[in-house]
Design an enzyme around this catalytic site. Structure first.
Site, PDB file in Angstrom:
ATOM      1  N   ASP A 190      35.227  27.284  53.842  1.00 22.64           N
ATOM      2  CA  ASP A 190      36.204  26.656  54.735  1.00 22.64           C
ATOM      3  C   ASP A 190      35.445  25.793  55.744  1.00 22.64           C
ATOM      4  O   ASP A 190      34.212  25.769  55.745  1.00 22.64           O
ATOM      5  CB  ASP A 190      37.095  27.709  55.403  1.00 22.64           C
ATOM      6  CG  ASP A 190      36.311  28.651  56.293  1.00 22.64           C
ATOM      7  OD1 ASP A 190      35.104  28.411  56.539  1.00 22.64           O
ATOM      8  OD2 ASP A 190      36.903  29.650  56.751  1.00 22.64           O
ATOM      9  N   CYS A 216      46.648  51.967  36.852  1.00 22.15           N
ATOM     10  CA  CYS A 216      45.530  51.060  37.160  1.00 22.15           C
ATOM     11  C   CYS A 216      44.295  51.473  36.373  1.00 22.15           C
ATOM     12  O   CYS A 216      43.974  52.653  36.262  1.00 22.15           O
ATOM     13  CB  CYS A 216      45.231  51.096  38.654  1.00 22.15           C
ATOM     14  SG  CYS A 216      43.830  50.060  39.134  1.00 22.15           S
ATOM     15  N   HIS A 265      39.459  48.926  44.230  1.00 27.04           N
ATOM     16  CA  HIS A 265      40.833  49.029  43.726  1.00 27.04           C
ATOM     17  C   HIS A 265      41.691  47.829  44.156  1.00 27.04           C
ATOM     18  O   HIS A 265      42.379  47.221  43.322  1.00 27.04           O
ATOM     19  CB  HIS A 265      41.499  50.331  44.189  1.00 27.04           C
ATOM     20  CG  HIS A 265      42.965  50.327  43.887  1.00 27.04           C
ATOM     21  ND1 HIS A 265      43.473  50.626  42.640  1.00 27.04           N
ATOM     22  CD2 HIS A 265      44.028  49.960  44.652  1.00 27.04           C
ATOM     23  CE1 HIS A 265      44.780  50.453  42.654  1.00 27.04           C
ATOM     24  NE2 HIS A 265      45.146  50.057  43.860  1.00 27.04           N
TER      25      HIS A 265
HETATM   26 ZN   LIG Z   1      42.760  51.235  40.777  1.00 29.12          ZN
END
Ligand SMILES: [Zn+2]
Length: 400
Positions: free
Chosen positions: A91, A329, A360
């Site tokens: 940026d 997941c 995660h």
């Molecule tokens: Zn996960």
């Protein structure tokens, strides 16, 4: 190398693409994890690569103050400094400077501010920002812009946008002019890894400069801003000044006004947005690139995105839960650890807790991008978006 986008498929306004940059190819729509201080907090580059990150974002403001651009430059740029061989977008530093509020003063020349680190006086002009970003050798640099406050009257937004456009012209002129010339004349250490095989990197631009559309929530100003930017040959365009507290309706109206007017072959980057559902909404409207601190920052605060909604791992409900964070997941965290363990690590302030949570949440975001790309490729984005948004909405009540 000039950033170039090959569009492989379209589905409505959405596009599936391959963005070729100096340090590799980025599949779009893409999410860029934010690496503020030359690190995506708690992740090694190998872990980011394993999660499927193709490009990350570095913050010019922070790296300019610490360690300073010359130390990064001595490593052949930010890639060598942080040992990340893939593309980097930096940026301009403007957003952080504007966030300082009481510590800064804006003039036509640029911004003066007090360093939050040692209180010293620092200047950031469009030319300064280009010089720093060139030394960082980012694949994509961003023009310095004036961040329009929210809310802003039309007159305020116009004055701010017009200043951004003057700064965009100066950014462009300097990046492709004296900035690059200075870079070409410098003897540089060869970066420790992956660079173009020839010596072109010594003289060619390390990347390209994107222009930023501003104008607050005023669609006429947004269009005027885009028109000004199109007079220059920016290889990519960004929509800035969103995710500043506006309503979803306002944000989507700006996108629906501006994005259809952007040249199809140029990558489109929506800055600082956002939540998973915001990303889906913007992909549907033709945006190719995103960055946001939400997945990484939320991870460190124990807010974890799952297929059933956001889980606050600090909640006592998870104290004895031996199940995974999200059974749906496939990430390293969910395959190997229980909710009770993640909560325990968080309560004990263990570094591993931040790491597992970050793995995660980044997996959740990068997996969303993979799903969006697959949906575009297969021409089923509208159905995917409808189901996803409905599910996210329904899961807001299920926040644990
Ligand atoms: Zn996960």
């Amino acid at each position: 190398m000039r950033p170039s986008l090959e569009i492989l498929a379209t589905d409505g306004a959405a596009r599936l693409g391959r963005l070729t940059l100096t340090h590799g190819v980025v599949e779009t729509p893409a999410f860029m994890p934010v690496g503020t201080y030359g690190t995506v907090k708690s992740m090694t580059p190998e872990e980011l690569d394993g999660l499927g990150a193709h490009i990350i974002l570095g913050n010019t403001f922070h790296l300019m103050l610490r360690p300073g651009p010359d130390i990064v430059d001595a490593h052949g740029g930010l890639h060598g400094f942080m040992h990340w061989p893939r593309p980097i977008l930096t940026d301009s530093g403007g957003f952080q400077v504007f966030s300082l509020r009481s510590l800064r003063k804006i003039t036509e020349e640029g911004v003066q501010f007090r360093s939050p680190i040692d209180g010293s006086a620092v200047r950031l002009t469009p030319e300064d920002s280009m010089n720093v970003q060139l030394k960082l050798r980012s694949d994509i640099a961003m023009a310095l812009d004036d961040c329009t406050p929210y809310p802003a009257t039309e007159a305020e937004a116009r004055a701010s946008m017009e200043r951004s456009m003057r700064w965009a012209e100066r950014s462009y002129a300097h990046y492709y002019g004296p900035g690059l010339e200075a870079l070409a004349g410098m003897e540089r250490a060869r970066p420790p890894f992956r660079e173009p095989a020839d010596d072109a990197w010594r003289t060619e631009p390390p990347g390209g400069l994107f222009g930023i559309v501003q104008g607050g929530m005023h669609t006429n100003l947004r269009l005027a801003s885009l028109e000004t930017l199109l007079k220059l040959d920016f290889p990519g365009l960004a929509v800035g000044g969103l995710a500043v507290g506006e309503t979803e309706e306002e944000r989507l109206r700006v996108l629906e006004t501006v994005v259809p007017q952007m040249p199809k072959e140029r990558p489109r980057y929506l800055m600082g947005v956002g939540k998973p559902e915001d990303i889906v909404q913007a992909v549907v409207r033709g945006i190719d690139m995103f960055d946001c601190v939400i997945p990484t920052r939320h991870a460190r605060n124990g807010h974890l995105f799952t297929s059933a909604g956001v889980v606050n791992i600090r909640n006592s409900a998870h104290q004895a839960d031996t199940g995974p964070l999200d059974p749906a997941c496939a990430c390293y965290t969910c395959r190997n650890y229980s909710r009770a363990y993640l909560r325990h690590l968080d309560r004990c302030n263990e570094i591993l807790g931040s790491r597992l949570n970050t793995i995660h949440n980044l997996h959740f975001y990068l997996d969303l991008m993979r799903s969006l790309r697959a949906a575009i490729a297969e021409g089923r984005l509208a159905a995917f978006a409808r189901d996803y948004l409905k599910q996210r909405q329904g899961s807001q009540d299920a926040v644990a």
